[in-house]
Write a protein that holds these residues in place. Structure first.
Motif, mmCIF file in Angstrom:
data_model
loop_
_atom_site.group_PDB
_atom_site.id
_atom_site.type_symbol
_atom_site.label_atom_id
_atom_site.label_comp_id
_atom_site.label_asym_id
_atom_site.label_seq_id
_atom_site.Cartn_x
_atom_site.Cartn_y
_atom_site.Cartn_z
ATOM 1 N N ASN A 73 1.157 -1.362 0.270
ATOM 2 C CA ASN A 73 -0.225 -0.047 -0.081
ATOM 3 C C ASN A 73 1.105 1.193 -0.034
ATOM 4 O OD1 ASN A 73 -2.525 -0.986 -0.258
ATOM 5 N ND2 ASN A 73 -2.837 -1.297 2.709
ATOM 6 N N LYS A 74 0.628 1.674 -1.150
ATOM 7 C CA LYS A 74 1.255 2.885 -1.185
ATOM 8 C C LYS A 74 0.993 3.913 0.045
ATOM 9 C CE LYS A 74 1.870 3.934 -5.503
ATOM 10 N NZ LYS A 74 1.971 5.618 -6.355
ATOM 11 N N THR A 75 1.757 5.036 0.726
ATOM 12 C CA THR A 75 1.169 5.645 1.728
ATOM 13 C C THR A 75 1.719 7.395 1.504
ATOM 14 O OG1 THR A 75 3.261 5.659 2.978
ATOM 15 C CG2 THR A 75 1.120 4.207 3.668
ATOM 16 N N LYS A 76 0.985 8.335 1.790
ATOM 17 C CA LYS A 76 1.509 9.340 1.236
ATOM 18 C C LYS A 76 1.205 10.719 3.260
ATOM 19 C CE LYS A 76 -0.245 11.105 -2.898
ATOM 20 N NZ LYS A 76 -1.522 11.217 -3.425
ATOM 21 N N SER A 77 2.034 11.470 3.270
ATOM 22 C CA SER A 77 1.900 11.912 4.349
ATOM 23 C C SER A 77 1.865 13.537 4.080
ATOM 24 C CB SER A 77 3.138 11.545 4.747
ATOM 25 O OG SER A 77 3.462 12.976 6.137
ATOM 26 N N ALA A 78 1.248 14.435 4.724
ATOM 27 C CA ALA A 78 1.113 15.886 4.404
ATOM 28 C C ALA A 78 2.127 16.252 5.972
ATOM 29 C CB ALA A 78 0.115 16.819 5.020
ATOM 30 N N GLY A 79 3.040 15.814 6.515
ATOM 31 C CA GLY A 79 3.853 15.429 7.377
ATOM 32 C C GLY A 79 3.511 15.382 8.586
ATOM 33 N N GLY A 80 2.827 14.908 8.630
ATOM 34 C CA GLY A 80 2.444 14.028 10.378
ATOM 35 C C GLY A 80 1.705 12.478 9.548
ATOM 36 N N LEU A 81 1.065 12.394 9.818
ATOM 37 C CA LEU A 81 0.902 10.787 9.592
ATOM 38 C C LEU A 81 1.487 9.821 8.644
ATOM 39 C CD1 LEU A 81 -2.257 10.032 11.577
ATOM 40 C CD2 LEU A 81 -0.380 9.134 12.505
ATOM 41 N N ASN A 82 1.837 8.528 8.174
ATOM 42 C CA ASN A 82 1.285 7.913 6.888
ATOM 43 C C ASN A 82 0.039 7.545 7.164
ATOM 44 O OD1 ASN A 82 4.047 8.280 5.945
ATOM 45 N ND2 ASN A 82 4.712 7.817 7.319
ATOM 46 N N ILE A 83 -0.600 7.654 5.489
ATOM 47 C CA ILE A 83 -2.245 7.447 5.339
ATOM 48 C C ILE A 83 -1.842 6.981 3.691
ATOM 49 C CG2 ILE A 83 -4.497 8.341 5.116
ATOM 50 C CD1 ILE A 83 -3.260 10.596 6.750
ATOM 51 N N PRO A 84 -2.317 5.535 4.250
ATOM 52 C CA PRO A 84 -2.856 5.310 2.903
ATOM 53 C C PRO A 84 -3.036 5.556 1.209
ATOM 54 C CG PRO A 84 -3.060 3.761 4.746
ATOM 55 C CD PRO A 84 -3.498 5.103 5.329
ATOM 56 N N ASP A 85 -3.017 5.595 0.613
ATOM 57 C CA ASP A 85 -3.510 5.982 -1.105
ATOM 58 C C ASP A 85 -4.145 6.207 -0.789
ATOM 59 O OD1 ASP A 85 -2.290 7.954 -2.170
ATOM 60 O OD2 ASP A 85 -1.629 6.350 -4.036
ATOM 61 N N ARG A 86 -5.089 5.257 -1.045
ATOM 62 C CA ARG A 86 -6.686 5.423 -1.122
ATOM 63 C C ARG A 86 -7.514 6.273 -0.014
ATOM 64 N NH1 ARG A 86 -10.234 1.817 -0.369
ATOM 65 N NH2 ARG A 86 -11.065 2.087 -3.100
ATOM 66 N N GLU A 87 -7.223 6.849 1.659
ATOM 67 C CA GLU A 87 -8.212 6.521 2.420
ATOM 68 C C GLU A 87 -7.045 8.513 2.497
ATOM 69 O OE1 GLU A 87 -6.873 4.733 6.087
ATOM 70 O OE2 GLU A 87 -7.646 2.986 4.951
ATOM 71 N N VAL A 88 -6.192 8.836 1.416
ATOM 72 C CA VAL A 88 -5.973 10.786 1.531
ATOM 73 C C VAL A 88 -6.534 11.203 1.411
ATOM 74 C CG1 VAL A 88 -4.807 12.347 0.782
ATOM 75 C CG2 VAL A 88 -4.064 9.643 1.581
ATOM 76 N N SER A 89 -7.253 11.958 2.619
ATOM 77 C CA SER A 89 -8.941 13.101 2.318
ATOM 78 C C SER A 89 -8.223 14.758 2.005
ATOM 79 C CB SER A 89 -9.911 12.733 4.101
ATOM 80 O OG SER A 89 -8.603 13.060 4.450
ATOM 81 N N MET A 90 -7.155 14.883 2.328
ATOM 82 C CA MET A 90 -6.410 15.973 2.408
ATOM 83 C C MET A 90 -6.072 16.168 0.306
ATOM 84 S SD MET A 90 -4.341 15.899 4.933
ATOM 85 C CE MET A 90 -4.461 15.164 6.342
ATOM 86 N N ALA A 91 -6.138 17.703 0.234
ATOM 87 C CA ALA A 91 -5.833 17.866 -1.189
ATOM 88 C C ALA A 91 -4.177 18.175 -1.714
ATOM 89 C CB ALA A 91 -6.445 18.870 -2.261
#
Lengths: 1097, 609
Positions: free
Chosen positions: A115-133
């Motif tokens: 699962n790819k993750t993304k982070s805005a600087g805080g948590l690493n969130i799975p790609d398909r759960e990212v709710s920010m732009a």
């Protein structure tokens, strides 16, 4: 008995302790062999405890033997050797080990789907759960591109990120705007974060961003683009809230490349680029120039005497005759073929315990304008070390040194203006060049010259060769991180502590020198000077992060919590030395000559922030994120020191719903993402909330102290509240994907310098919250993944487009007034007007209607034809119907420019016609109308990628549409009112009664033929084929015998073609202070090709 | 080991976290390194002295000096803009020209008063905070504090006096501007109200001010700081202005005011050594601390020292290293640079201001004491340093040095550089003078006393004929009148005689031209010293006071002598036109200001958001 027992017990105790000690200090030894190679040398033998932490270690010798003093027999020994499977054996009571290692199976490409993750600087969130732009781009997309800084490659790639090159000068920097401008003062560039650490420097408070030039924006020059792995752009406030007060302009998060486990790999890349300038304006040659100048001088007051200027006369008796009879192409002389050599080497590798990546780069560039060079040495080291399963230690170290030689003068601009009949060198009696540069004014008889702007104009070639402007910059950023799992993540919930401390050491210097030989001024003139400037800074950031991810028995729920505490502090100091009256040959400001300036300034800053971040997901269908940041700033007084920046966002993966099952075949993913957040901004200056007293030189012998400012007690944080409605979608299993965002951003309490009644003893508040600006827009980003696949051939596309509308909702009258200047009635200036309800960047001016054909009015057609006249070629006043206005004696009314003033001007034949909007026979401020806006309607980019086996062709274009540019460069090149060299188009000028042309007459020093009008306001829309890259990687099998693992070639064409109606050299023009794009003839972005090779072994 | 690492990790986290959280607000208090904050200020005497020094410093700034000269002199009949300097001073030439031609627009930056209010604000700081220091610094006595406050009050009064003479009415502010929560948009207070506040301030200052200051590093500060004499001189000047107020039609009030002027002048004389001029101006020693200079020549010096005659002057020196061309004077702020810019330097003889012979020809009749007494052609014929008749007025040697420019003869103004230093003009190192700018000197006291005596008697004895026209008493009809007029004439004579070999002869003169004589003598004595326009304005106010039509064209008749431009007359034809407009920028910033009706234009009514 009792006594004896005592002794026995004592003995037993002693024995046992002895035994224990013996156990711990035991020496184990053994041999390590393999079936194929026999004894193995350099096998690592490690004693590990049950948490896999290394206790002791050794390696085998030539005979494959080892010995090791162990700590605890309960531990295990592990044997590791590259290419062999490792073995782990419990020590227990064994003291001699015979180990045979088995060869590793060579695995053919393993596809790991994580699962790819993304982070805005805080948590690493799975790609398909990212709710920010946010939008992420990998630098693989730019492979084969040779750019000095990554923002150049990023141009047009991110929807909503408008990047405009400041100039084509080396190290020119880019002007970046994410989702429009929402601030009146200070920095509008997005925040740059590298590996979670703020990279953007704390710029000294007196830095003027609105008028900053060139290199001041070139901060990204300090990161080698090759070190960057991916870029994540945070767009909405729910994402940037994590960065609190520094994220209000958006955030660019860079992740650098990390070490990869495996054999040590070395990769070397070399790229060569050749650059040239696009075709500019065609200028007059010397002969045409002197002709035009004589006409202009004569026309000014119809006198031969005024046109009698020796440098224009080709008078053989004039002592500088030879120096003024040339046809010099100055532009050609100051431009050249620029070259870039870009070397980059990286070493990466590591085992289970440690991974590393070390890189070094050398970037050397020569400009398309002569004597510009840029050298950059960069190095980065990333090292991960697993102390144990639960403890990880990471160090990063980056170093950059940039050395730039710039031009002291704006050479290209001067080359466009310099009289082409003057020579580069002084000439002897026979017209042969001597070695000496010819400085007009210095060498020529000064009294004979009286040619306005030409008088003091420097010889651009001489300036390039003789003057010095060097700047050097060091930046060193060492970072130490520790990651510690407080609970064993395999057994229970995850509770992870991450902590880092990062140092940022910077040192800039600039060294300038302007020699006497370039100036017609006296030796003692202050222009002939040397300046040395040095700035050093040190910043420290410390951040503690705690992440908690509880394990729920019901796996439908997932929750992540994050808290962080960050402190950063730093100091800087700058120093300037300037001196003049330097003896010839002395170029240093500190050479002990006439010191004209000596100043220094220390600075200090501190920040503190608390962040809380939570992510909740139910079946990964309903997701919610919550962010809260509390920022403390030294820049506010007691009551406003802390600012709170919350963000909430929700993501609903609609396609996961049961009732959407019908569409799952083609609609792989569809989600809706509403979000809301607040970010803030603090003023640029420190100490605003104090009432400060600064010293002055006082009176007689008493030093003075005086209040330096008004204490800003009520100053608040600038606050940007933004709403984002977004959607992500994927079709056909990700073959086509994309996202769409609509946003509305309301910035209130805008910080701005604020003029106050001077009867207060001050002229302004340094800052005041004074208004509101709204930005509204949308972004669409589309991409494909193996969209078309026919055998080995694949085609992919990417496309993005964005739109932003900026509206000033409210602004204090005095702030508006500072933008809204009085019209000065001068040539070459545009009225500046900023209005509530409109956006920044509106252009106002006159309407240009051509050139008056005749001097005097006649009601008969001068061509002798009968019937009604069709032309309106005389300077007479006309009413709304086009009828001529006559006075009481029947004479037609003359057309005037600001009538009734000392500068009134009666239009004549050959003068420019400006539309008399109110038909009062007088062209004045009341005839000024709206002409356009510098903000684009749309901007974006698109690319297409073809892939056939190992050959890739990548084409990328970017575009801007619907913006207007004021072409000041052309205005100056067609104004014909000073002695500047002009564009060849002026050969088409009005010369005599009856000429029909769009080009007014030549008129030296007087007249109003180059007023700010729509004649120079042009459509700046363009579509640029930014690059075409061809990349071929040779089959590794073919090169294996040369011990190479990778060999690829690149060929790129940059800036190949630009489709535009714009008549200037380059439609890519940045914004000036009030948001208008003025093209003042900066060095255009060059066209270039790059050839590259990359070798891995 | 495991525990150890845990501790290593947690310790700094805990320490940092706790330490900084508990004291984070303190940690976020960052104090500037290059300035002092208010909390650390106003602790001892040196703090007060430093702000007082800044106050004077504010006055020698170019911006301040430029206004003192533009407001007081440039608009008058004494100066013209120098057209040959147009190129050198391209930025300011047009501004000067429009003032000189009396076509002042509200956009003219010379109407900006910010430099004056800067000084007022500094004075307000001293007045408010100096008393606090008294309690904290044991060595700072109350009388020292009161003396400092007296200096500030006098300087503030001086600034407001300049402002109301220039703008008629201005915002009257006595609170220092410290915080952004203060209301800064303040409406203008009528000039007469400001004037009474000025008088209050000066009466307080007069009783508290020091009589002298110590010499500091060779500079006698007594001349360069506010003393009791300076407060007296300023108060006398202020009272003369008050008595000229056309709105006060009360002879008794005015007589009281004039008597106070005479008292104040006498008080200054009591403190001065006047012996040397009683018999003959050529025999006095002129060395006393306060005494008339032996010769007019020694009043002005090119260096930064004061003459014995000075009561209050601004100290100037080339205190910062590196002398610059006054053209580029932005980097250095010192009053002498402004003086040099206007009147020229030794190395570049001409400045922005100029004099032509025509300005002074044909205007002598008004000032004639009696026929044949003064050579009509030489009184203002600045070209003549000496004339055949021997009526050589010394004062004009310092405004001479003729040269012929295009057309008319124009003259350098050399008042502030008695000796022209020959220098090669292209060495880039201008040899500037550092003249002090004199606000009040003893000669002023004589002429103010004379003016008070003349006007007191005039006002008391005026009559009007059947048509409402003023009739001056043609004969000396009372003893008091004769005595006062005689004394006034003697005061004028003292000043005149110093600079003329041929002594002043008193013959029968009418009181009408005695007023004019005093005005003329003030012009001769204080030529180019920034007083002329206010003198004319004061005279015009008095004319207006007795008859609303009497003042018509009074000022214009003077000013047109320097210009052949008929427009000037029309530009000076109303009382409002004699004051300046509020600066456009200031109007924008302060919505409570109402523009002088004379300068209101149509376009002001157009709403431009």
């Amino acid at each position: 008995m009792k006594e004896r027992l005592k002794y026995v017990l004592l003995l037993a105790l002693l024995c046992s302790t002895h035994l224990l000690a013996q156990e711990g200090g035991d020496i184990v030894r053994g041999t390590v062999t393999s079936q194929a190679e026999g004894p193995l040398m350099q096998v690592s033998v490690v004693e590990m405890d049950n948490t896999d932490r290394i206790r002791t270690a050794t390696v085998t010798d030539m005979n494959g033997e080892f010995s090791l003093k162990i700590k605890d027999p309960k531990n295990s020994l592990r044997f590791n050797y590259v290419g062999y499977t490792s073995q782990k054996l419990l020590i227990g009571s064994t003291r001699v080990f015979q180990v045979e290692l088995k060869e590793d199976h060579i695995l053919e490409e393993v596809i790991v789907k994580a699962n790819k993750t993304k982070s805005a600087g805080g948590l690493n969130i799975p790609d398909r759960e990212v709710s920010m732009a946010m939008q992420t781009i990998s630098t693989k997309e730019f492979e084969g591109l040779s750019v000095a800084s990554i923002d150049d490659a990023l141009q047009g790639r991110i929807a909503g990120l408008d990047i405009v090159g400041v100039s084509g000068d080396l190290g020119g920097g880019m002007n970046m705007r994410l989702r429009g401008v929402s601030s009146l003062s200070g920095n509008t560039q997005p925040l740059i974060v590298v590996d979670g650490i703020i990279f953007s420097a704390n710029v000294s408070s007196d830095f003027d961003f609105a008028n900053a030039t060139n290199d001041q924006f070139a901060e990204l020059l300090q990161i080698s683009p090759d070190d960057i792995d991916q870029i994540n752009v945070l767009k909405d406030a729910s994402a940037t809230a994590i960065w609190g007060s520094r994220g209000s302009n958006g955030v660019l998060q860079f992740t650098t490349k990390k070490g990869v486990r495996g054999k040590t790999k070395v990769q070397y890349t070399y790229r060569y680029s050749g650059a040239w300038q696009p075709q500019g304006y065609k200028l007059l040659n010397g002969d045409e120039y002197t002709m035009f100048m004589k006409e202009a001088l004569f026309n000014a007051n119809s006198s031969d005497a005024s046109a009698d200027k020796t440098p224009l006369n080709y008078d053989q008796t004039y002592k500088n005759y030879n120096e003024f009879n040339d046809n010099t192409d100055w532009v050609d002389l100051v431009t050249q073929y620029g070259q870039t050599n870009d070397h980059y080497i990286t070493v990466t590798g590591g085992g289970e315990k440690a991974r590393f990546r070390v890189s070094g780069g050398y970037y050397n560039q020569t400009g398309t304008v002569i004597k510009q060079t840029l050298n950059r040495y960069s190095s980065r080291m990333n090292l991960d070390y697993l102390v144990s399963k639960r403890i990880k230690f990471i160090t990063e170290f980056s170093f950059t040194f940039t050395d730039q030689n710039k031009n002291y003068d704006d050479l290209l601009n001067i080359a466009y203006q310099k009289m082409p009949n003057a020579s580069v060198y002084q000439e002897d009696a026979n017209g042969n060049d001597t070695g000496q540069y010819f400085a007009y004014g210095a060498a020529a008889d000064k009294s004979a010259l009286d040619l306005g702007a030409q008088d003091g104009m420097v010889n651009p070639v001489a300036s390039a060769k003789l003057a010095k402007s060097n700047s050097q910059e060091y930046r060193i950023i060492p970072t130490f991180r520790l990651q510690y799992d407080l609970l064993d993540p395999e057994v229970s919930s995850m509770l992870r502590l991450q902590s880092f401390i990062s140092f940022d050491v910077g040192n800039n210097s600039s060294d300038k020198y302007y020699p006497k030989a370039l100036s017609d001024q006296l030796w003692s003139n202050q222009d002939i000077s040397a300046t040395y400037y040095e700035y050093k800074s040190m910043g420290i950031t410390n951040k503690e992060e705690l992440t908690y991810q509880p394990k729920f028995s019901n796996t439908d729920h997932s929750l992540m919590l994050y808290g962080a505490y960050e402190v950063a502090w730093g100091s800087n100091s700058g120093q300037t030395i300037a001196s003049d009256r330097l003896p010839v040959g002395m170029e240093s400001a500190s050479a002990g000559t006439y010191l004209s300036g000596l100043s220094s300034g220390p600075g200090e800053w501190r920040n503190m922030g608390l962040t809380a971040n939570a992510h909740y997901s139910y079946k990964s269908k309903y997701n919610a994120d919550f962010t809260y940041r509390r920022d403390g700033s030294t820049k506010f007084g007691k009551s406003n020191k802390w600012g709170s920046f919350p963000g909430v966002s929700i993501r609903w993966n609609v396609s996961d719903e049961d009732w959407m099952k019908w569409s799952n075949k083609w609609l792989t993913m569809f989600s809706l993402r509403p979000s809301w957040g607040v970010s803030g901004k603090q003023p640029d200056s420190e100490y605003l909330h104090y009432s400060k007293y600064s010293s002055n030189s006082g009176y007689i012998n008493t030093a003075g102290l005086q209040p330096a400012n008004i204490r800003l007690t009520s100053l608040k944080w600038e606050r940007s509240e933004s709403w984002n409605a977004g959607s992500d979608f994927e079709l056909w299993n990700g073959k086509l994907g994309g996202d769409f965002n609509y946003y509305y951003k309301k910035t209130t309490d805008l910080l701005s310098a604020f003029a106050i009644p001077t009867s207060s003893g001050f002229s302004s508040y340094d800052e005041k919250n004074s208004g509101r600006i709204d930005n509204e827009g949308w972004e669409l980003n589309l991409y494909t993944n193996n969209l078309l696949k026919v055998g080995d051939f694949t085609v992919d596309f990417n496309f993005n487009i964005a739109n932003n509308i900026n509206t000033i909702k409210d602004l204090d009258a005095s702030v508006l007034d500072s933008y809204n200047t009085e019209f000065d009635y001068k040539n070459g200036t545009y009225l500046q007007r900023v209005q509530i309800g409109n956006s920044f960047g509106s252009i106002y001016g006159f309407k240009y209607k051509g050139v008056y054909q005749y001097n005097y009015y006649s009601d008969k057609d001068p061509n002798g034809k009968n019937g009604t006249k069709t032309y309106q070629g005389e300077p007479v006043a006309r009413d709304a119907q086009g009828g001529v206005i006559f006075d009481e004696t029947g004479k037609p009314k003359q057309m005037y420019y600001h009538y009734g003033d000392a500068n009134q001007w009666a239009f004549q034949g050959g003068d420019a016609i400006y539309q008399d909007i109110n038909h009062d026979g007088n062209i004045d401020a009341l005839d000024i109308v709206y002409l356009g806006n510098s903000n684009p309607d749309f901007n974006g980019g698109f690319g297409v990628k073809f892939k056939y086996k190992r050959l890739t062709l990548n084409i990328f274009s970017n575009f801007r549409y619907g913006n207007s540019i004021v072409n000041l460069a052309r205005l100056n090149l067609e104004s014909m009112r000073d002695s500047y060299n002009q564009c060849a188009s002026i050969n088409w000028r009005w010369r005599k009664e009856g000429d029909v042309t769009e080009m007014p007459r030549a008129l030296y020093g007087v007249g109003y033929n180059s007023l700010g009008s729509d004649r120079y306001v042009e459509d700046g829309s363009f579509l640029r084929i930014k690059y075409i890259t061809l990349n071929y990687a040779i089959d590794p099998k073919l090169i294996k015998k040369y011990y190479l693992t990778q060999l690829s070639f690149y060929f790129t064409m940059n800036n190949l073609w630009c489709f535009t109606k714009y008549t200037g050299v380059d439609p890519e023009v940045g914004y000036s202070g009030s948001g208008i794009s003025y093209d003042s003839g900066k060095t255009p972005r060059s066209q270039y090709f790059t050839g590259g090779i990359s070798v891995g072994f | 080991m495991n525990k150890l690492i845990k501790n290593i990790v947690l310790m700094p986290v805990a320490v940092l976290g706790l330490a900084s959280l508990s004291s984070c607000s303190d940690w976020l208090d960052l104090k500037p390194q290059t300035s002092i904050i208010a909390e650390d200020m106003w602790k001892d005497q040196s703090d007060v002295e430093a702000v007082v020094a800044s106050m004077y410093r504010g006055m020698i700034q170019n911006d301040f000096m430029e206004r003192v000269m533009a407001w007081g002199e440039l608009r008058s009949d004494n100066l013209l803009q120098n057209d040959s300097k147009k190129a050198d001073y391209s930025a300011t030439y047009e501004l000067y020209k429009s003032v000189s031609m009396s076509s002042i627009l509200e956009t003219n930056s010379l109407t900006s008063w910010s430099s004056v209010y800067n000084v007022i604000n500094l004075a307000n700081y001293v007045i408010k905070y100096a008393p606090d220091v008294c309690g904290q610094d044991a060595d700072y006595t109350t009388s020292e504090m009161l003396a400092n406050v007296a200096e500030a009050r006098t300087v503030r009064a001086l600034c407001y006096f300049y402002l109301i003479r220039t703008f008629k009415e201005v915002p009257y502010i006595t609170e220092p501007t410290v915080d952004d929560e203060q209301e800064l948009k303040i409406a203008a207070t009528p000039g007469s109200e400001v004037l009474s506040k000025i008088i209050e301030d000066l009466e307080i200052a007069h009783s508290n001010a020091r009589t002298n200051f110590p010499t500091s590093s060779g500079v006698d500060q007594t001349k360069f700081r506010i003393t009791r004499n300076a407060a007296s001189a300023l108060l006398a000047d202020v009272l003369l202005w008050k008595a000229s107020d056309p709105d006060i039609q009360n002879v008794t009030t005015d007589t009281t005011t004039y008597n106070r002027v005479i008292d104040l002048c006498d008080e200054v004389f009591a403190a001065a050594d006047t012996a040397n001029i009683s018999s003959s101006i050529y025999t006095g020693s002129g060395t006393s601390t306060l005494s008339m200079c032996k010769t007019f020549l020694s009043v002005f010096s090119a260096s930064s020292s004061a003459s014995t005659e000075d009561i209050f002057a601004l100290y100037s020196s080339s205190s910062t290293a590196g002398v610059q061309d006054p053209k580029n004077n932005d980097t250095k702020n010192n009053s002498y640079l402004t003086i040099n810019k206007w009147y020229g330097t030794s190395s570049s003889n001409d400045g922005l201001a100029y004099v032509t012979t025509s300005m002074y020809v044909g205007q002598q009749d008004k000032y004639t004491l009696n026929a044949g007494y003064l050579d009509k052609q030489t009184v203002f014929n600045v070209a003549k340093t000496s004339d055949a008749t021997g009526y050589n007025d010394q004062r004009y040697t310092y405004s001479t040095s003729a040269r012929t420019s295009t057309g008319a003869d124009v003259y350098y103004i050399n008042k502030y550089m008695p000796t022209i230093v020959a220098s090669s003009s292209n060495d880039g190192d201008a040899k500037d003078n550092y003249p002090s700018w004199i606000f009040y000197r003893l000669a002023d006291i004589y002429l103010m006393r004379a003016e008070a005596r003349i006007e007191k008697e005039n006002e008391a004895h005026l009559t009007k004929d059947a048509n409402g026209k003023i009739v001056y008493p043609s004969q000396i009809d009372s003893i008091g009148y004769a005595v006062n007029m005689g004394r006034a004439l003697s005061d004028i004579g003292t000043i005149y005689n110093r600079s003329n070999k041929t002594k002043f002869i008193t013959t029968s003169i009418t009181n009408d031209n005695l007023s004019e004589l005093c005005l003329a003598e003030r012009r001769r004595e204080f030529l180019f010293e920034g007083k002329r326009w206010f003198d004319l304005l004061r005279a015009a106010r008095r004319k207006y006071k007795v008859s609303a039509s009497g003042y018509a064209n009074y000022v214009a008749n003077f000013v047109t002598t320097k210009l052949s431009d008929g427009l000037v007359t029309s530009r000076l034809n109303s009382m409002d036109a004699l004051y300046w407009p509020f600066y456009r920028d200031e109007m924008k910033r302060n919505s409570k200001l109402v523009q002088n009706p004379y300068y209101k234009s149509e376009s002001d009514n157009i709403e431009k958001n």
